[in-house]
Write a protein that holds these residues in place. Sequence first.
Motif, mmCIF file in Angstrom:
data_model
loop_
_atom_site.group_PDB
_atom_site.id
_atom_site.type_symbol
_atom_site.label_atom_id
_atom_site.label_comp_id
_atom_site.label_asym_id
_atom_site.label_seq_id
_atom_site.Cartn_x
_atom_site.Cartn_y
_atom_site.Cartn_z
ATOM 1 N N HIS A 209 0.837 -1.207 0.000
ATOM 2 C CA HIS A 209 0.000 0.000 0.000
ATOM 3 C C HIS A 209 0.875 1.261 0.000
ATOM 4 O O HIS A 209 0.580 2.226 -0.720
ATOM 5 C CB HIS A 209 -0.931 -0.005 1.209
ATOM 6 C CG HIS A 209 -1.709 1.259 1.362
ATOM 7 N ND1 HIS A 209 -2.748 1.610 0.529
ATOM 8 C CD2 HIS A 209 -1.582 2.292 2.254
ATOM 9 C CE1 HIS A 209 -3.242 2.780 0.894
ATOM 10 N NE2 HIS A 209 -2.537 3.216 1.933
ATOM 11 N N SER A 213 0.927 4.082 -2.965
ATOM 12 C CA SER A 213 0.472 5.394 -2.513
ATOM 13 C C SER A 213 1.554 6.461 -2.683
ATOM 14 O O SER A 213 1.257 7.616 -2.994
ATOM 15 C CB SER A 213 0.045 5.336 -1.046
ATOM 16 O OG SER A 213 -1.010 4.427 -0.856
ATOM 17 N N LYS A 234 -10.296 -6.573 4.836
ATOM 18 C CA LYS A 234 -10.733 -5.469 5.704
ATOM 19 C C LYS A 234 -9.680 -4.375 5.778
ATOM 20 O O LYS A 234 -10.009 -3.183 5.783
ATOM 21 C CB LYS A 234 -11.041 -6.011 7.099
ATOM 22 C CG LYS A 234 -12.273 -6.899 7.169
ATOM 23 C CD LYS A 234 -12.446 -7.479 8.564
ATOM 24 C CE LYS A 234 -13.624 -8.441 8.625
ATOM 25 N NZ LYS A 234 -13.735 -9.095 9.966
ATOM 26 N N ALA A 237 -9.731 -2.315 2.634
ATOM 27 C CA ALA A 237 -10.919 -1.460 2.613
ATOM 28 C C ALA A 237 -10.758 -0.279 3.556
ATOM 29 O O ALA A 237 -11.144 0.854 3.231
ATOM 30 C CB ALA A 237 -12.149 -2.275 2.977
ATOM 31 N N SER A 238 -10.169 -0.529 4.735
ATOM 32 C CA SER A 238 -10.010 0.551 5.726
ATOM 33 C C SER A 238 -9.062 1.637 5.236
ATOM 34 O O SER A 238 -9.175 2.797 5.635
ATOM 35 C CB SER A 238 -9.499 -0.027 7.047
ATOM 36 O OG SER A 238 -8.152 -0.458 6.940
ATOM 37 N N SER A 240 -8.744 2.324 2.001
ATOM 38 C CA SER A 240 -9.165 2.669 0.629
ATOM 39 C C SER A 240 -8.006 2.461 -0.335
ATOM 40 O O SER A 240 -7.675 3.317 -1.173
ATOM 41 C CB SER A 240 -9.651 4.125 0.573
ATOM 42 O OG SER A 240 -10.763 4.308 1.419
ATOM 43 N N SER A 241 -7.374 1.289 -0.213
ATOM 44 C CA SER A 241 -6.131 1.030 -0.918
ATOM 45 C C SER A 241 -6.376 0.595 -2.361
ATOM 46 O O SER A 241 -7.301 -0.177 -2.643
ATOM 47 C CB SER A 241 -5.342 -0.067 -0.205
ATOM 48 O OG SER A 241 -4.141 -0.350 -0.885
ATOM 49 N N PRO A 242 -5.540 1.054 -3.270
ATOM 50 C CA PRO A 242 -5.618 0.578 -4.660
ATOM 51 C C PRO A 242 -4.986 -0.794 -4.853
ATOM 52 O O PRO A 242 -5.027 -1.340 -5.962
ATOM 53 C CB PRO A 242 -4.847 1.649 -5.438
ATOM 54 C CG PRO A 242 -3.879 2.210 -4.450
ATOM 55 C CD PRO A 242 -4.568 2.159 -3.108
ATOM 56 N N GLU A 244 -4.770 -4.563 -5.175
ATOM 57 C CA GLU A 244 -5.832 -5.484 -5.584
ATOM 58 C C GLU A 244 -5.674 -6.826 -4.873
ATOM 59 O O GLU A 244 -4.565 -7.381 -4.805
ATOM 60 C CB GLU A 244 -5.774 -5.699 -7.092
ATOM 61 C CG GLU A 244 -6.855 -6.640 -7.621
ATOM 62 C CD GLU A 244 -6.727 -6.929 -9.103
ATOM 63 O OE1 GLU A 244 -7.608 -7.627 -9.647
ATOM 64 O OE2 GLU A 244 -5.735 -6.472 -9.716
#
Length: 326
Positions: A209, A213, A234, A237-238, A240-242, A244
């Motif tokens: 991440h 980023s 989770k 999602a927490s 909002s990571s690109p 995959e």
Amino acid sequence: MANLLRIDICAYDSPHGVGGPYVWVLRMCRQLQQQGMHIRVRLFHWGSLESGIVYQGLHRDGIQLTSHAFACSESNVRWLLKSVADDPPAVLIADNVVPALLAGRYLQKGGIPTIGILRSDDAFYHAVIERFVSGTPEDRLTAVVCVSEFLTEVVQSKSIDALEVVHIPSGTPIPDRTAAAPTDILKLIYVGRLVQEQKRIIETTHALHRVVSELPNTSATLFGDGPDHDDVKKLLASMSSPVELAGRLDSDGLHERLLQSHVIVLLSDYEGTPTAVMEAMACGVVPVCLRIRSGIPELVTHNETGLLVDDRGDGFVNTIRRLQTE
């Protein structure tokens, strides 16, 4: 068929099986059968037999198997001994299957050599060494295969003269294509079990991440499955990571994705010789791995065949930045 060398291979199976031992047993059975040997798998499974990853592969390849739903140790060992006694092989490869390792003392009394495989530098395999390699003579294996030079040295230091010790990495197919250099996006990939123990998948996810980023024109994808899949989902999602989370791939699908990638990332605490890294290197993908003592030093010569890092933080991010600029 009576004249063929008869080899029994023990294996674990489950619907969510991911990792080197699962890949190895399917490839090994196929290769040995193609070389004219009679192969049969003694399969210990969790969940529905038909939904198991190994079962499906063996069934597809026409490999003979017998199966047992994993139960208590006594039940597992009794089943294996009975099934082997009904139709004994010339040799049994116990691999890392505990019931088979326990059954070895009885099989060898019946004249069936038993071979174990040491696959990783962790507490489980060091316990296997203590009991089945350097333990009481009754429990000792006939031979042991070590997938890394480090594990081979550990076993040889025990000085058990009667035990045959062989160093054989798991190996990987060599594709007829290699990955192309990046033209715009530097694509990072992780392949393996999604588990915190050993693989440090949470820290690896954080590291990927940070890269996507902080460094423009980078992407990262996690392939695999495991007990910490939901925690990884989770976490992504927490943030909002690109990054995959793409699930599990079969062997053909994995090679295709590797050929579309540029960097494979493995930041484990310990390994044997990781199959995913070997497969990626065979595809021309650059490995970036944490500097550990087993397996990785055999595969990755720093600055020549890949890059080694000393942490999952700034050192890792700076290494990816270097790759991107070179």
